[in-house]
Design an enzyme around this catalytic site. Structure first.
Site, short mmCIF file in Angstrom:
data_model
loop_
_atom_site.label_atom_id
_atom_site.label_comp_id
_atom_site.label_asym_id
_atom_site.label_seq_id
_atom_site.Cartn_x
_atom_site.Cartn_y
_atom_site.Cartn_z
N ARG A 223 -4.73 9.23 7.41
CA ARG A 223 -3.56 9.82 8.06
C ARG A 223 -3.88 10.08 9.52
O ARG A 223 -5.01 10.48 9.85
CB ARG A 223 -3.16 11.14 7.40
N HIS A 275 0.00 0.87 9.92
CA HIS A 275 0.05 1.58 8.63
C HIS A 275 0.29 0.58 7.49
O HIS A 275 1.31 0.65 6.79
CB HIS A 275 1.14 2.66 8.64
C1 GLV Z 1 0.29 5.38 2.11
O1 GLV Z 1 0.19 5.78 3.21
C2 GLV Z 1 0.18 6.18 0.92
O2 GLV Z 1 0.01 7.41 1.04
O3 GLV Z 1 0.26 5.63 -0.18
#
Ligand code: GLV
Length: 311
Positions: A223, A275
């Site tokens: 994150r 991401h």
């Molecule tokens: C992706 O970011 C997840 O948390 O699965």
């Protein structure tokens, strides 16, 4: 029973759930309002607030990802509905591929060859033994453990860190603040796979980054909040004044999408991905979703997330 699905490629999830529950009404969140309201279950990834706000009789929310931070921050999230999340569900393998790629990128000097190529510079780099390249994995949940195991199988010494003590075969485990400092002082690459919570925010700040040895690299597929981006930029330095951090592979950011003008985009020793390290693979995850619905329906105990802890 009604299930509403919200995720990219929702139609495939809708179909898979409709196949598993032929008597249920399974709709995607773009269905007309009367069809998506009064759901029993939401199976969602990054659900819009209105989808949560308009529900009246939910029995459970299934988070179609590993991190629940986004869901917990969504306005309209009911406080009295159990929330479950996916555990590994194929994301461990995807994450491990991503991390192994990132570790090898520096370990085999791919970063240096990319820079050399700009100048047609043919210069083999020395390859150290893998035993000289310890990797630290911060976060030993289902995905962190998977990643640690793959790195171990690939013959890198692996040091794992979690807030509370853990014992895992093949890993040197550290915990707590002192354990984190101790780990950081020893690793060539640090990987952050922790949830986004108040306790993990900027866990890699300027002080902690300073503890990494000269030439260490950072991989963050967890994150954005885990790393103080400004501190990382300073630790990376620039061409005229390189810092002690060699490079970074970053998949997640404090603000996503990463704003166009953000200096990380321009940094020659930072690799940026949008991401994408571990998107939830339907084929591996669907059985877990089905099992959750069945367990809720049968009144069985399910392991719910703890909204206070944030995971
Ligand atoms: C992706 O970011 C997840 O948390 O699965």
């Amino acid at each position: 029973m009604k299930i509403v699905v919200h995720i990219d490629e929702a139609a495939e999830w809708q179909q898979a759930l409709a196949d598993a529950f032929p008597d249920a009404q399974v709709v995607t969140s773009d269905a007309p309002a009367d069809q998506r309201q009064n759901a029993d279950y939401l199976a969602v990834w990054k659900a819009p607030a209105h989808l949560l706000e308009e529900q009246t009789q939910l029995k459970g929310i299934i988070n179609l990802g590993a991190g629940v931070d986004y869901l917990l921050k969504t306005p309209g999230l009911p406080t009295d509905v159990p929330i479950v999340k996916l555990r590994d569900a194929g994301m461990g393998e995807l994450m491990a591929d991503y991390v192994l790629y990132g570790v090898l990128h520096c370990y085999r000097s791919m970063d240096r060859y990319a820079a050399q190529q700009q100048h047609a510079n043919w210069q083999p780099q020395h390859v150290v033994a893998k035993s000289q390249w310890p990797v630290g994995v911060l976060g030993l949940g289902a995905i962190g453990r998977y990643v640690a195991d793959v790195l171990h199988q690939a013959s890198f010494p692996v040091l794992g860190w979690s807030r509370s003590p853990k014992q895992i075969t093949g890993l040197r485990c550290y915990h707590g603040d002192d354990g984190l400092d101790e780990l950081l002082g020893q690793v060539q690459t640090v990987v952050t796979i922790l949830p986004d919570t108040a306790a993990t925010r900027h866990i890699l700040d300027a002080e902690r980054l300073a503890k990494l040895p000269d030439g260490a690299s950072v991989i963050n597929p967890g994150r954005g909040s885990l790393i103080d981006e400004q501190a990382l930029l300073e630790a990376l330095g620039n061409d005229s004044q390189p810092g002690h951090i060699r490079g970074a592979l970053l998949d997640v950011f404090e603000e996503e999408p990463l704003p166009d003008e953000h200096p990380l985009w321009q940094h020659p020793r930072v690799l940026i991905t949008p991401h994408m390290a571990a998107p939830t693979p339907l084929s591996d995850a669907i059985d877990q979703v089905i099992d959750y619905v069945k367990a809720f329906e049968a009144g069985e105990t399910v392991t719910t997330i703890d909204p206070e802890a944030g995971y």
